[in-house]
Design a protein around this motif. Structure first.
Motif, short mmCIF file in Angstrom:
data_model
loop_
_atom_site.label_atom_id
_atom_site.label_comp_id
_atom_site.label_asym_id
_atom_site.label_seq_id
_atom_site.Cartn_x
_atom_site.Cartn_y
_atom_site.Cartn_z
N ARG A 1 0.89 -1.16 -0.03
CA ARG A 1 -0.30 -0.08 0.06
C ARG A 1 0.95 1.18 -0.08
N HIS A 2 1.82 1.35 0.94
CA HIS A 2 2.85 2.50 1.06
C HIS A 2 3.47 2.67 -0.37
N GLN A 3 3.99 1.85 -0.72
CA GLN A 3 4.84 1.77 -2.19
C GLN A 3 3.76 2.32 -3.26
N VAL A 4 2.50 1.72 -3.60
CA VAL A 4 1.64 2.13 -4.58
C VAL A 4 1.13 3.40 -4.26
N ALA A 5 0.99 3.85 -3.17
CA ALA A 5 0.51 5.22 -2.73
C ALA A 5 1.76 6.29 -3.21
N TYR A 6 2.60 5.96 -3.04
CA TYR A 6 4.00 6.79 -3.53
C TYR A 6 4.14 6.80 -5.00
N ASN A 7 3.66 5.53 -5.65
CA ASN A 7 3.95 5.46 -7.18
C ASN A 7 2.85 6.42 -7.75
N THR A 8 1.69 6.20 -7.11
CA THR A 8 0.36 7.11 -7.56
C THR A 8 0.76 8.56 -7.56
N LEU A 9 1.43 8.93 -6.70
CA LEU A 9 1.85 10.60 -6.71
C LEU A 9 2.77 10.92 -7.85
N ILE A 10 3.69 10.07 -7.93
CA ILE A 10 4.70 10.45 -9.11
C ILE A 10 4.23 9.99 -10.45
N SER A 11 3.28 8.77 -10.60
CA SER A 11 2.62 8.85 -11.95
C SER A 11 1.78 9.86 -12.19
N SER A 12 1.10 10.52 -11.28
CA SER A 12 0.15 11.68 -11.42
C SER A 12 0.77 12.58 -12.54
N CYS A 13 2.28 12.76 -12.37
CA CYS A 13 2.86 13.83 -12.99
C CYS A 13 3.08 13.37 -14.48
N VAL A 14 2.76 12.28 -15.00
CA VAL A 14 3.13 11.69 -16.06
C VAL A 14 1.97 11.56 -17.12
N SER A 15 1.97 11.98 -18.35
CA SER A 15 1.08 11.78 -19.32
C SER A 15 1.66 11.23 -20.64
N GLU A 16 0.72 11.05 -21.35
CA GLU A 16 0.94 10.60 -22.75
C GLU A 16 1.56 11.48 -23.68
N LYS B 1 15.47 10.45 -0.26
CA LYS B 1 15.61 8.85 0.08
C LYS B 1 14.14 8.36 0.37
N ASN B 2 13.97 7.15 0.42
CA ASN B 2 12.85 6.34 0.67
C ASN B 2 11.52 6.80 -0.08
N THR B 3 10.63 7.37 0.69
CA THR B 3 9.37 7.87 -0.15
C THR B 3 9.04 9.15 0.10
N SER B 4 10.34 10.08 -0.14
CA SER B 4 9.78 11.38 -0.05
C SER B 4 10.37 12.07 -1.40
N PHE B 5 9.88 13.33 -1.82
CA PHE B 5 10.24 13.77 -3.07
C PHE B 5 10.05 15.15 -2.94
N SER B 6 10.67 16.25 -3.88
CA SER B 6 10.57 17.47 -3.89
C SER B 6 9.80 17.85 -5.24
N VAL B 7 8.89 19.07 -5.31
CA VAL B 7 8.34 19.78 -6.44
C VAL B 7 8.78 21.14 -6.42
N PHE B 8 9.79 21.61 -7.45
CA PHE B 8 10.48 22.92 -7.46
C PHE B 8 9.50 23.53 -8.50
N VAL C 1 5.77 10.58 1.96
CA VAL C 1 4.56 9.61 2.09
C VAL C 1 5.24 8.72 3.07
N ILE C 2 4.73 9.07 4.57
CA ILE C 2 4.96 8.29 5.40
C ILE C 2 4.33 6.90 5.35
N SER C 3 3.21 6.75 5.14
CA SER C 3 2.47 5.59 4.86
C SER C 3 1.34 5.75 3.94
N SER C 4 0.54 4.65 3.54
CA SER C 4 -0.31 4.91 2.55
C SER C 4 -1.71 5.70 3.20
N ARG C 5 -1.71 6.19 4.47
CA ARG C 5 -2.95 6.94 4.95
C ARG C 5 -2.10 8.29 5.49
#
Length: 590
Positions: free
Chosen positions: A413-428, A447-454, A470-474
């Motif tokens: 759940r934790h990983q897929v929640a993180y992937n969901t945020l990153i993939s929201s920036c991807v389009s065709e 590191k781990n499941t955090s990222f920055s948006v500049f 993203v601390i956890s899926s919730r």
């Protein structure tokens, strides 16, 4: 009938005028071809010709693949049967025979010709047909078990969904691919049944009568569990995004599937101690209402060349740290992993899902359109070689004890929640197709499941940054960093965190931040006008009040800028209406 060898098949068909001696289809009208066939075989039934073709396909020429005609013949047969839609009993039986042999199974037809038995050493499927080809019943019998009716297989065959039916046959066959004799294979199936019973008991923990599916998917100890029925294996749905939930609500009566995993057993080269009977004593007797398991004694378990697996329909991009955490929890290494930059894997998986993009592409710049807002351009920074966040595509997770499953589900759940945020920036869309206004953003991994948006400050020319952890899926923590000399964007860390959890979409969150900034800018300009020209401002205030009384007179964006109540709360309320272009205008109105 005397059946000639496969080497005689091409001349045999060549006389029909449809295939040359080199296996090339010649141009001929349908009427002329049918006339030739009628004249040549007016004294012979079609069943005789079809048997000949099947015989030659099952006994291919011993030639290189590139020169063998069997591939062409097989393709033609499949096209013919799909075109005919397998309407007769004979054609349905032929499809079942061909499909079963492709899966390495044996086929037997009853003397009456109305029942087809698809068999292996460990199970068999019985398909009963009406004389007109309609499917009457389908039964499945495992090793030394009585046959049971499988409604799922009946529906697949009635819908002519032979691909899905073939996939179930393949899964059934793979389930018994355990080294050893039939008794050893049967023990593997017995272990799977014990696991399924324990997982089902765990799924009942804290379940109430009014518990809905979405809550169970996101918070259930083992997600939303659907027991094995007939040929369909047990599956667990463990994550669903807010936009999938919204899509399901808007399409009344439909069910949008989140991320799922299938529970099964697989053979291995090494021995693993697997339970042969359920291990849960009392589902709610342990600490924190966790189930209590029996000790894995020799009486309750057996060393088998097999282990349980959670299999995914599509490989899940996972970080190295998540993989290590799962391996530590299960005590079994995940084999066949190929490490690569995690963001590259997320981008490629998202493109494959959204637009069947070739995985060889290496896109990193994407354009995202949002209603009532300038288009966003996202650059996915995969990090430097030293700081790159590594990961791998995970197709299945092995384990040997049911107690591992809740922990694995939480990591997933934790990983897929993180992937969901990153993939929201991807389009065709990799190219800006018009000259519309653009807002630029750069997504940088940490590191781990955090990222920055500049991004550029909406008022000044300095860079601003939102750090999302993203601390956890919730649970999500966010921090907005600005140049101390730049004006505020009117978005607190708490507001951004609540916005992220509500939509799990970076573009939608950034739109909310920019709209709050637009309110600050509008208020600042209003104050300047109050200082310079107090008289006319009174009329502008009156116009603003009239807009409040009749919001339909202004666009959604104008209303957000001119409205004066609590800015943070009003923007949060509008988040449910802010969604990417992919969901359509109707979803925007929601």
């Amino acid at each position: 009938m005397s059946v000639p060898p496969s080497s005689q098949l091409i001349p045999h068909l060549e006389n029909r005028g449809g295939v040359s001696c080199h296996g090339v289809v010649t141009a001929i009208s349908t009427n002329a071809l049918m006339e030739q066939l009628r004249l040549k075989y007016q004294q012979r039934p079609w069943t005789e010709t079809l048997k000949l073709v099947y015989f030659c396909m099952e006994n291919p020429l011993r030639k290189p693949v590139s020169n063998a005609p069997d591939g062409l013949l097989l393709s033609c047969m499949e096209k013919i049967e799909r075109t005919l839609n397998a309407k007769s009993m004979f054609s349905v039986m032929n499809v079942l025979e061909r499909l079963s042999r492709q899966k390495g199974l044996t086929v037997h037809v009853s003397p009456s010709g109305t029942t087809c038995y698809i068999t292996s050493m460990m199970f068999y499927v019985e398909v009963q047909l009406e004389k007109d080809g309609d499917v009457m019943d389908v039964k499945l019998a495992h090793f030394e078990e009585a046959p049971v009716v499988c409604d799922d297989l009946v529906q697949l065959l009635r819908m002519k969904n032979y691909d899905a039916f073939g996939k179930i046959l393949e899964d059934l066959s793979n389930m018994y691919q355990i080294p050893g004799n039939s008794e050893m294979k049967a023990k593997g199936y017995l272990a799977l049944q014990a696991l399924e019973k324990d997982l089902y008991l765990m799924s009942l923990l804290h379940r109430t009568q009014d518990l809905n599916r979405i809550t169970e998917v996101l918070n259930g100890k083992v997600g939303h569990l659907v027991p094995r029925t007939g040929g369909t294996p047990m599956n667990i749905e463990f994550y669903i995004s807010p936009y999938q939930v919204l899509e399901e609500e808007l399409n009344n009566g439909s069910q949008v599937c989140g991320t799922k995993t299938v529970v099964t057993v697989e053979g291995t080269d090494t021995l693993h101690k697997l339970p042969l009977s359920p291990l849960i004593i009392d589902p709610q007797a342990g600490e924190d209402s966790n189930p209590v398991f029996l000790q894995l004694t020799d009486e309750l378990s057996m060393d088998l060349p097999a282990h349980f697996v959670l299999k995914f329909h599509q490989p899940v991009p996972m970080s190295s740290s998540s993989i290590e955490e799962i391996q530590k929890l299960t005590g079994i290494q995940i084999s066949g992993l190929k490490l690569a930059p995690l963001y590259e894997l997320i981008v490629q998986s998202t493109l494959k899902e959204k637009c069947s993009e070739d995985l060889s592409t290496n896109k990193s710049c994407f354009f995202v359109s949002l209603p009532d807002h300038p288009k966003h351009c996202y650059f996915i920074n995969k990090g430097s070689e030293k700081s790159v966040l590594a990961g791998a595509l995970v197709s299945k997770i092995p384990f040997s004890h049911p107690k591992c499953v809740p922990g694995v589900i939480e990591i997933l759940r934790h990983q897929v929640a993180y992937n969901t945020l990153i993939s929201s920036c991807v389009s065709e869309k990799h190219i800006n197709e018009d000259d519309s206004e653009l807002l630029y953003f750069e997504v940088v991994p940490h590191k781990n499941t955090s990222f920055s948006v500049f991004f550029l400050h909406p008022v000044k020319e300095n860079l601003a940054c939102v750090v999302i952890d993203v601390i956890s899926s919730r649970e999500v923590q966010c921090h907005l960093h600005l140049n101390p000399q730049d004006p505020t964007l009117n978005s607190t860390d708490d507001f951004i965190a609540r916005a992220v959890k509500r939509c799990m979409s970076v573009p939608v969150v950034m739109r909310a931040v920019f709209r709050n900034a637009a309110k600050v800018k509008a208020d600042s300009e209003t104050q300047d006008m109050d200082t310079e020209q107090p008289g006319p401002q009174l009329e502008q205030t009156t116009d603003s009040d009239s807009l409040k009384e009749s919001p339909s007179g202004a666009s959604q964006q104008d209303w957000a800028v001119k409205d004066k109540p609590n800015d943070t709360e009003s923007t949060e309320e509008n988040l449910s209406t802010a969604k990417p272009e992919t969901l359509g205008d109707n979803m925007e109105k929601k």
